[in-house]
Motif scaffolding. Structure first.
Motif, PDB file in Angstrom:
ATOM      1  N   LEU A  11       2.890   2.342   1.864  1.00 42.75           N
ATOM      2  CA  LEU A  11       1.989   2.882   1.334  1.00 42.75           C
ATOM      3  C   LEU A  11       0.532   3.891   1.912  1.00 42.75           C
ATOM      4  O   LEU A  11      -0.450   4.489   1.300  1.00 42.75           O
ATOM      5  N   VAL A  12      -0.181   3.472   3.330  1.00 43.15           N
ATOM      6  CA  VAL A  12      -1.645   3.916   3.793  1.00 43.15           C
ATOM      7  C   VAL A  12      -1.111   4.912   4.627  1.00 43.15           C
ATOM      8  O   VAL A  12      -1.932   6.072   3.997  1.00 43.15           O
ATOM      9  N   GLY A  13       0.016   5.692   4.442  1.00 47.60           N
ATOM     10  CA  GLY A  13       0.408   6.952   5.076  1.00 47.60           C
ATOM     11  C   GLY A  13       0.374   6.948   6.086  1.00 47.60           C
ATOM     12  O   GLY A  13      -0.392   6.500   7.025  1.00 47.60           O
ATOM     13  N   VAL A  14       0.609   8.386   6.841  1.00 46.86           N
ATOM     14  CA  VAL A  14      -0.161   8.605   8.050  1.00 46.86           C
ATOM     15  C   VAL A  14      -1.441   9.864   7.440  1.00 46.86           C
ATOM     16  O   VAL A  14      -1.325  10.869   6.095  1.00 46.86           O
ATOM     17  N   PRO A  15      -2.115   9.243   8.789  1.00 48.13           N
ATOM     18  CA  PRO A  15      -3.284  10.120   8.365  1.00 48.13           C
ATOM     19  C   PRO A  15      -3.444  11.628   8.643  1.00 48.13           C
ATOM     20  O   PRO A  15      -2.262  12.344   9.070  1.00 48.13           O
TER      21      PRO A  15
ATOM     22  N   ALA B 173       6.924 -11.198   5.955  1.00 49.50           N
ATOM     23  CA  ALA B 173       5.566 -10.886   6.561  1.00 49.50           C
ATOM     24  C   ALA B 173       5.688  -8.974   7.599  1.00 49.50           C
ATOM     25  O   ALA B 173       5.092  -8.356   7.088  1.00 49.50           O
ATOM     26  N   ALA B 174       6.314  -9.348   7.798  1.00 54.01           N
ATOM     27  CA  ALA B 174       6.541  -8.146   8.769  1.00 54.01           C
ATOM     28  C   ALA B 174       7.309  -7.029   7.660  1.00 54.01           C
ATOM     29  O   ALA B 174       6.819  -5.968   7.290  1.00 54.01           O
ATOM     30  N   GLY B 175       7.850  -8.066   6.327  1.00 51.33           N
ATOM     31  CA  GLY B 175       8.505  -6.291   5.587  1.00 51.33           C
ATOM     32  C   GLY B 175       7.559  -6.239   4.420  1.00 51.33           C
ATOM     33  O   GLY B 175       7.091  -4.831   3.696  1.00 51.33           O
ATOM     34  N   LEU B 176       6.696  -6.799   4.086  1.00 52.94           N
ATOM     35  CA  LEU B 176       5.050  -6.392   3.513  1.00 52.94           C
ATOM     36  C   LEU B 176       4.732  -5.760   4.581  1.00 52.94           C
ATOM     37  O   LEU B 176       3.198  -4.312   3.858  1.00 52.94           O
ATOM     38  N   LEU B 177       4.229  -5.944   5.833  1.00 49.09           N
ATOM     39  CA  LEU B 177       3.429  -4.926   6.871  1.00 49.09           C
ATOM     40  C   LEU B 177       4.125  -3.441   6.652  1.00 49.09           C
ATOM     41  O   LEU B 177       3.770  -2.233   6.289  1.00 49.09           O
ATOM     42  N   ALA B 178       5.487  -3.331   6.525  1.00 45.04           N
ATOM     43  CA  ALA B 178       6.009  -2.288   6.134  1.00 45.04           C
ATOM     44  C   ALA B 178       5.862  -2.068   5.339  1.00 45.04           C
ATOM     45  O   ALA B 178       5.520   0.147   5.681  1.00 45.04           O
TER      46      ALA B 178
ATOM     47  N   ILE C 215       0.692   7.050  14.884  1.00 44.92           N
ATOM     48  CA  ILE C 215       0.955   6.806  13.879  1.00 44.92           C
ATOM     49  C   ILE C 215      -0.298   6.820  12.983  1.00 44.92           C
ATOM     50  O   ILE C 215      -0.124   7.991  12.154  1.00 44.92           O
ATOM     51  N   LEU C 216      -0.424   6.002  13.397  1.00 43.38           N
ATOM     52  CA  LEU C 216      -1.743   5.693  11.941  1.00 43.38           C
ATOM     53  C   LEU C 216      -3.125   6.058  12.671  1.00 43.38           C
ATOM     54  O   LEU C 216      -4.476   5.946  11.701  1.00 43.38           O
ATOM     55  N   GLY C 217      -3.349   5.965  13.595  1.00 46.57           N
ATOM     56  CA  GLY C 217      -4.909   6.819  14.513  1.00 46.57           C
ATOM     57  C   GLY C 217      -5.176   5.030  14.531  1.00 46.57           C
ATOM     58  O   GLY C 217      -7.063   5.739  14.591  1.00 46.57           O
ATOM     59  N   SER C 218      -5.322   4.695  14.714  1.00 52.04           N
ATOM     60  CA  SER C 218      -6.089   3.562  15.027  1.00 52.04           C
ATOM     61  C   SER C 218      -5.493   2.627  15.935  1.00 52.04           C
ATOM     62  O   SER C 218      -4.783   2.029  15.326  1.00 52.04           O
ATOM     63  N   GLY C 219      -6.817   1.847  16.527  1.00 48.71           N
ATOM     64  CA  GLY C 219      -6.226   0.470  17.504  1.00 48.71           C
ATOM     65  C   GLY C 219      -6.203  -1.136  16.632  1.00 48.71           C
ATOM     66  O   GLY C 219      -5.264  -1.046  17.157  1.00 48.71           O
ATOM     67  N   VAL C 220      -6.497  -0.658  15.782  1.00 44.10           N
ATOM     68  CA  VAL C 220      -6.492  -1.982  15.572  1.00 44.10           C
ATOM     69  C   VAL C 220      -5.225  -2.389  14.824  1.00 44.10           C
ATOM     70  O   VAL C 220      -3.942  -3.810  15.426  1.00 44.10           O
ATOM     71  N   TRP C 221      -4.220  -1.210  14.962  1.00 46.39           N
ATOM     72  CA  TRP C 221      -2.605  -1.441  14.519  1.00 46.39           C
ATOM     73  C   TRP C 221      -1.258  -1.491  15.892  1.00 46.39           C
ATOM     74  O   TRP C 221      -0.311  -1.989  15.708  1.00 46.39           O
ATOM     75  N   VAL C 222      -2.134  -1.984  16.778  1.00 44.43           N
ATOM     76  CA  VAL C 222      -1.266  -3.277  17.721  1.00 44.43           C
ATOM     77  C   VAL C 222      -1.066  -4.447  17.586  1.00 44.43           C
ATOM     78  O   VAL C 222      -0.487  -5.264  17.839  1.00 44.43           O
ATOM     79  N   ILE C 223      -2.305  -5.144  16.749  1.00 40.58           N
ATOM     80  CA  ILE C 223      -2.165  -6.876  16.515  1.00 40.58           C
ATOM     81  C   ILE C 223      -0.945  -7.019  15.702  1.00 40.58           C
ATOM     82  O   ILE C 223       0.091  -7.899  16.624  1.00 40.58           O
ATOM     83  N   PRO C 224      -0.313  -6.794  14.723  1.00 41.42           N
ATOM     84  CA  PRO C 224       0.486  -6.976  14.952  1.00 41.42           C
ATOM     85  C   PRO C 224       1.825  -6.886  15.657  1.00 41.42           C
ATOM     86  O   PRO C 224       2.776  -7.898  15.718  1.00 41.42           O
ATOM     87  N   GLY C 225       2.372  -6.068  16.302  1.00 36.47           N
ATOM     88  CA  GLY C 225       3.219  -5.845  17.974  1.00 36.47           C
ATOM     89  C   GLY C 225       2.727  -7.481  18.737  1.00 36.47           C
ATOM     90  O   GLY C 225       3.756  -7.576  18.785  1.00 36.47           O
ATOM     91  N   VAL C 226       1.597  -7.314  19.126  1.00 33.22           N
ATOM     92  CA  VAL C 226       1.320  -8.777  20.035  1.00 33.22           C
ATOM     93  C   VAL C 226       1.748  -9.652  19.477  1.00 33.22           C
ATOM     94  O   VAL C 226       2.169 -10.877  19.831  1.00 33.22           O
ATOM     95  N   VAL C 227       1.074 -10.198  17.817  1.00 38.17           N
ATOM     96  CA  VAL C 227       1.270 -10.999  17.236  1.00 38.17           C
ATOM     97  C   VAL C 227       3.145 -11.306  17.034  1.00 38.17           C
ATOM     98  O   VAL C 227       4.085 -12.226  17.277  1.00 38.17           O
ATOM     99  N   GLY C 228       3.450 -10.017  16.771  1.00 35.77           N
ATOM    100  CA  GLY C 228       5.436 -10.230  16.809  1.00 35.77           C
ATOM    101  C   GLY C 228       6.026 -10.397  18.276  1.00 35.77           C
ATOM    102  O   GLY C 228       6.485 -11.469  18.265  1.00 35.77           O
TER     103      GLY C 228
END
Length: 112
Positions: free
Chosen positions: A107-111, A97-102, A38-51
């Motif tokens: 706010l970042v939105g879809v590029p 923290a998960a709610g703040l990430l959401a 959705i957000l187009g960056s591989g860095v967004w996989v980190i929250p999933g791994v942490v979860g």
């Protein structure tokens, strides 16, 4: 006279902790898969791994907590005390923290 009823309540509590850990794992796996798409960056996989890691830790910690409660409430005297609220506090902080990430994702939105 025993004060401890070894009924189903401790088992229901343990099952509730397991459901919580499992739901965190499922949502984290979905986030690890969907957020980078959705957000187009591989860095967004980190929250999933942490979860997923947090859910594994929660699974083990909840099993230890259930054992401590069982030992503390059993009629045979044990030096163990009842577990404190640290595990609950950690789950609350993780949820916030998960709610703040959401919120950040919204706010970042879809590029474009």
């Amino acid at each position: 006279m025993t004060q401890y009823d070894p009924g189903l309540q401790p088992e229901r509590t343990q099952l509730a902790w397991r459901r919580t850990a499992l739901s965190i794992a499922v949502v984290s796996l979905i986030a690890a898969r969907a957020l980078p798409l959705i957000l187009g960056s591989g860095v967004w996989v980190i929250p999933g791994v942490v979860g997923v890691a947090a859910s594994a830790v929660l699974w083990v910690a909840s099993a230890r907590r259930a054992g401590a409660v069982d030992r503390a409430l059993s009629p045979v005297p044990h030096p163990d005390r009842m577990p404190d609220g640290r595990l609950i506090a950690v789950v609350v902080v993780f949820t916030i923290a998960a709610g703040l990430l959401a919120l950040v994702v919204l706010l970042v939105g879809v590029p474009a």
